[in-house]
Enzyme design. Structure first.
Site, PDB file in Angstrom:
ATOM      1  N   ASP A  86      59.112 -21.759  60.796  1.00  0.00           N
ATOM      2  CA  ASP A  86      58.689 -20.862  59.730  1.00  0.00           C
ATOM      3  C   ASP A  86      59.666 -20.906  58.546  1.00  0.00           C
ATOM      4  O   ASP A  86      60.877 -21.041  58.732  1.00  0.00           O
ATOM      5  CB  ASP A  86      58.638 -19.428  60.307  1.00  0.00           C
ATOM      6  N   GLU A 101      57.006 -25.360  57.888  1.00  0.00           N
ATOM      7  CA  GLU A 101      56.209 -24.665  56.893  1.00  0.00           C
ATOM      8  C   GLU A 101      56.948 -24.748  55.560  1.00  0.00           C
ATOM      9  O   GLU A 101      57.944 -24.059  55.349  1.00  0.00           O
ATOM     10  CB  GLU A 101      56.001 -23.200  57.288  1.00  0.00           C
TER      11      GLU A 101
END
Ligand code: ACG
Length: 428
Positions: A186, A217
């Site tokens: 993330d 990401e």
């Protein structure tokens, strides 16, 4: 490259709290995930990404308060292991979401190890804001200010501290050794304020964990996103799918054509998607069923790994509102009444209304959008080599895009018609 050999897969993102309830408390959990494998297998997906499963004080779980424990609402580590074993026995691969840019302010590190976090010094501009939406990133705490890119509740970890790097590596190793097949990393572009440093650390991080499926990401332009692809294995390509939706809505091929050209040399490393938990659902962005099926078809006709956001196969709507982001993570509709076995009900429903024909049960029995999605999944499975194909001969003419995908003697010519009216096109 981390992703080698894993490309012929079809992915599915699950927001755990909203997916399937296995113990009757209305909250999605590991038992529910296990119970849903048959449905996922029927749909034809084989790579599952589950949003954070660790102990956390929030509904979304991106603010972790203990990385070595599971969220008690989802079950124990043993329950997770049972789900994982069952998934593996049915040939699924499972990725967990690991937020390592920040922790929850309620992680014990924040009290015990302030040096794990980033504190303002006399040279810091404490009025600094995020470059994309002007939200402040420095937060007062006692007499000092700490950095929290995603708000006060989520202080950023300090990657200049080697101990932080080692801690994060050992957490990832623990979960990898427990059996997960890989990680979604993330907010990976925020670890340092420097892309080169991020890439170097991510390379080191992945090498320390070992072979697996890793996706970073990186919500940015293709130019930036591409920087991470080789080190990590896979990246999300936000840009190309934003452009695709624009082209479909406007019925003009220009945006998607440009995005294809910009992304062509790292498409194989892309996790392709039409929506996720941070944006509006595809059914709200592209309401027309015919146009939406076109979007799913394109998703399956590009190199990389196609990903479906849970519920999008049923045509569930959902508009992203930063003030109420939970509107795009509504309970998955298993049955038309939305209250039978397995149904989650932790939030009130804004979009996924009962008795509107959204449910999996209804569509499986009586037909629905799911069969169109499944048809394209089947096409992709029949031609799974597309995942590693090269995109060549990309042309645009009169609202139509033409490209060729090829791999080791296999070749597909794809014609995508975005035009509003009947057109005549000429390609060499
Ligand atoms: C991740 C998760 C998200 C999670 C967090 C925090 C991070 O998916 O669910 O939020 O753990 C930024 C970050 C991403 C982050 C999103 C939410 N997502 O980079 O890591 O915010 C610009 C910026 C991007 C930015 C994006 C957001 O550059 O950095 O993403 O805007 O809108 C073109 C440009 C591109 C630009 C876009 C859009 O494509 O090239 O640069 O992106 O246009 O303008 C969790 C919860 C949330 C909660 C939060 C606190 O899920 O609900 O609010 O925690």
């Amino acid at each position: 490259m981390g992703g080698k050999g894993y490309r012929a897969l079809i992915g599915y993102e699950i927001f755990v709290r909203s997916f399937r309830d296995g113990n009757g408390d209305g909250i999605g959990d590991f038992k529910g995930l296990k119970d849903s494998l048959e449905y996922l297998s029927l749909l034809g997906v084989d790579l599952i990404w589950i949003t954070p499963i660790f102990r956390s004080p929030s509904y979304h779980g991106y603010d972790v308060s203990d990385y070595m424990e599971t969220n008690p609402s989802y079950g124990t580590i043993e329950d997770f292991r049972e789900f994982l074993n069952e998934a593996h026995s049915m040939d699924f691969k499972v990725l967990i979401d690991l937020p390592i840019n920040h922790t929850s302010i309620r992680h014990r590190w924040f009290k015990e190890r302030p040096d794990f976090y980033i504190w303002a010094d006399e040279n810091t501009d404490i009025n600094q804001t995020r470059d994309w939406d002007n939200v402040p990133i420095w937060h007062p705490f006692g007499k000092r200010y700490f950095k929290g890119t995603f708000g006060y509740c989520m202080p950023d970890l300090n990657y200049e501290n080697d101990e932080v790097k080692e801690k994060v590596k050992s957490i990832a190793k623990f979960w990898k050794e427990l059996g997960v097949d890989g990680l979604r990393i993330d907010a990976a572009k925020h670890l340092y304020d420097d892309h080169r440093k991020n890439v170097a650390f991510l390379r080191e991080f992945i090498e320390s964990i070992g072979d697996g499926i890793y996706v970073a990401e990186i919500w940015d332009s293709p130019k930036i996103t591409k920087l991470y692809a080789d080190a990590v294995g896979f990246v999300y390509n936000f840009h190309i799918f934003g452009a695709l939706k624009k082209s479909i809505r406007e019925r003009r091929s220009g945006s998607f054509y440009k995005a294809l050209l910009e992304s062509r040399d790292f498409l194989k490393c892309n996790f392709n998607f039409l929506s996720n938990h941070d944006v509006s659902r595809i059914a709200s962005e592209v309401p027309g069923e015919k146009e939406r099926e076109f979007a799913f078809a394109i998703l399956m006709l590009l190199p990389g790994i196609p990903f479906i956001y849970y519920g999008d196969e049923l045509g569930v709507p959902g508009v992203y509102d930063p003030k109420f982001p939970e509107d795009v993570v509504e309970p998955f509709p298993w049955t038309e009444d939305m209250c039978s076995d397995g149904q989650t009900s932790w939030k009130s429903i804004k979009f996924t209304k009962a008795y509107h024909g959204y449910s999996a049960e209804h569509q499986m029995k009586y037909g629905g959008f799911i069969w169109k999605v499944k048809r394209w999944i089947d096409v992709r499975k029949e031609h799974d080599w597309i995942s590693e194909g090269e995109l060549t001969e990309i042309y645009e003419n009169n609202g139509v895009i033409r490209y060729t995908i090829s791999k080791e003697g296999k070749k597909a010519n794809v014609l995508l018609d975005f035009a509003r009216f009947e057109v005549t096109v000429k390609f060499s």
